[in-house]
Write a protein that holds these residues in place. Structure first.
Motif, short mmCIF file in Angstrom:
data_model
loop_
_atom_site.label_atom_id
_atom_site.label_comp_id
_atom_site.label_asym_id
_atom_site.label_seq_id
_atom_site.Cartn_x
_atom_site.Cartn_y
_atom_site.Cartn_z
N VAL A 68 0.96 -1.24 -0.06
CA VAL A 68 0.13 0.10 -0.09
C VAL A 68 0.91 1.38 -0.04
O VAL A 68 1.47 1.38 1.00
CB VAL A 68 -1.02 -0.04 1.28
CG1 VAL A 68 -1.76 1.19 1.31
CG2 VAL A 68 -1.79 -1.09 1.35
N ASP A 126 -6.97 4.45 -2.34
CA ASP A 126 -6.00 3.40 -2.20
C ASP A 126 -5.05 3.44 -3.34
O ASP A 126 -5.40 3.15 -4.40
CB ASP A 126 -6.58 2.05 -1.70
CG ASP A 126 -7.15 1.92 -0.58
OD1 ASP A 126 -6.95 3.00 0.46
OD2 ASP A 126 -7.96 0.91 -0.30
N ARG A 130 -3.47 5.89 0.84
CA ARG A 130 -4.73 5.93 1.03
C ARG A 130 -5.52 6.85 0.84
O ARG A 130 -5.11 7.96 1.00
CB ARG A 130 -4.78 5.77 2.66
CG ARG A 130 -3.99 4.17 3.37
CD ARG A 130 -4.95 2.83 2.93
NE ARG A 130 -4.13 1.95 3.52
CZ ARG A 130 -4.58 1.58 4.61
NH1 ARG A 130 -5.86 1.73 5.65
NH2 ARG A 130 -3.88 0.32 5.08
#
Length: 428
Positions: free
Chosen positions: A294, A300, A297
């Protein structure tokens, strides 16, 4: 060659039998730097994550470890970590100069890039006096340079799929024969398990070389998986008991990789005992960049190195568990020798409302063009016409502007390049 230079694209490939003979001659001249305690890992997908979990748990138990994997994402030094850290360039230069000196002494010997790098890495591991090394094959297994390991503590085979068929074979059986080639005479082996024919093939290989083999899926169970972008909570049940675990790796397939690593530790506990606390700590702290990583955010932004249909299917399962039928945006590229049509078809069927941005890597000769990828993708249903954008960051910006989760995938080379650009530019 410095340790932080980008490796050539075509470096990681299986070698001929003659090539392995050449590697053996070089190793003899180097004093056979393959006697360190090691776990050797082969497979089509998941071997890197499994290796990272093993290394993290061993380090949490206080062992001095080496982790040798390939390819790297942004820096050549990533391929060999000692105690979780890259070695200095001066050590790599010493090792490569030593290998170069051996090659000058043996003018008839020719090594490929990965073979020479493996010889240097093993020489470094030997000099670093590690308690344990976790060694991932480059490609295949039987003829891979890492198969110079004489007597690993354990040979581990992760899930098998159709990849590199032009080099390893046109059937799963042929590919499995190459991967199972790391099982050593009189050694111990652990196979994650697959279809019945592959399980039987693994048993035959173990019987042929008088190795003690175990099939994970027949001895162990995984249940109660709770997945998120932060990692996976799951229950592992094996021959030595049941435990609730958390692995700090996103992706629905990671409980299987982590559990395979747990069982591997159980099988070598007579040589390298690891307590429950260290197992828990190691899995909770493990890192494996570029795999369901990731980067941002809201929306995402996820990087994943899925580069074949087998890996694509695993990524799709993870995305479905996280997002259900939500619209997604894919920023995608592929090497031309991969079965990208099959991967694109899988994405389109799973996410018919998704938007697709096809990109390419500048200067990467093996990379398929964005236009060809977009034309291929147009044969499948999407939420809009597939776009050929070429520049990955331009595509990423356009995808993020849509507000949906963005998945950058299709090639580890691509993931490494875009990851470096994102970090260097401070864009996300």
């Amino acid at each position: 060659m410095g340790c932080c230079r980008k490796a050539p694209e075509l470096s990681d490939k299986p070698e001929s039998l003659q090539g392995l003979v050449f590697v053996e001659k070089v190793f003899e001249e180097l004093g056979d730097p393959s006697r360190f305690p090691a776990v050797h890992i082969a497979g089509t997908n998941g071997k890197g994550s499994t290796a990272a979990c093993l290394d993290s748990m061993l380090r949490a138990a206080g062992y001095r470890t080496a982790l040798y994997t390939s390819p790297h994402l942004t820096c050549l030094g990533e391929r060999l970590l000692v105690d979780g850290r890259m070695l200095g360039c001066e050590k790599w230069l010493d090792a490569l100069e030593r290998v170069s000196a051996v090659l000058k002494k043996l003018p008839e010997v020719r090594l490929g890039y990965f073979q020479a790098l493996t010889a240097a890495a093993f020489w470094l591991i030997e000099r670093e006096k590690v308690d344990a090394a976790v060694i991932e094959t480059g490609l295949g297994g039987r003829l891979d340079a890492t198969n110079m390991l004489r007597r690993p503590l354990l040979s581990v085979i992760t899930p098998l799929g159709m990849d590199h068929m032009h080099l390893l074979g046109d059937s799963l059986s042929e590919i499995a024969a190459e991967k199972f080639g790391i099982v050593k005479p009189g050694g111990r082996a652990l196979y994650c398990g697959g279809e019945a024919a592959l399980n039987e093939q693994f048993r035959r290989r173990c019987a042929e070389v008088n190795a003690v083999g175990e099939i994970f899926s027949e001895r162990c169970r995984i249940a109660g998986v709770q997945t998120s972008l932060d990692g996976n909570l799951f229950t592992y049940a094996g021959p030595q008991g049941t435990r609730r675990c958390f692995v700090r790796l996103a992706g629905l397939h990671q409980p299987e990789n982590a559990s395979l690593a747990l069982r591997a530790l159980e099988m070598i506990s007579d040589r390298l005992p690891v307590g429950a606390g260290a197992m828990e700590k190691g899995l909770a702290e493990v890192s494996w960049p570029g795999r369901m990583e990731v980067m941002h955010r809201g929306p995402d932004v996820i990087l994943d190195g899925a580069h074949n249909p087998h890996g694509t299917a695993a990524l799709i399962r993870s995305l479905k568990a996280l997002y259900g039928d939500r619209p997604l945006s894919f920023v995608y590229t592929s090497m031309a020798d991969k079965d990208y049509a099959a991967s694109l078809a899988l994405y389109a069927r799973a996410f018919p409302q998704a938007r697709l941005f096809c990109v390419e890597l500048e200067g990467a000769q093996r990379c398929e063009s964005a236009e060809v990828l977009a034309r291929t993708a147009a044969a499948f249903p999407w939420g809009g016409e597939p776009l050929a954008v070429k520049d990955p960051l331009t595509a990423l910006k356009a995808a993020m502007a849509l507000g949906d989760p963005v998945i950058l995938c299709g090639s580890l080379y691509f993931v490494g390049t875009i990851r470096r650009r994102i970090k260097d530019d401070g864009w996300l």
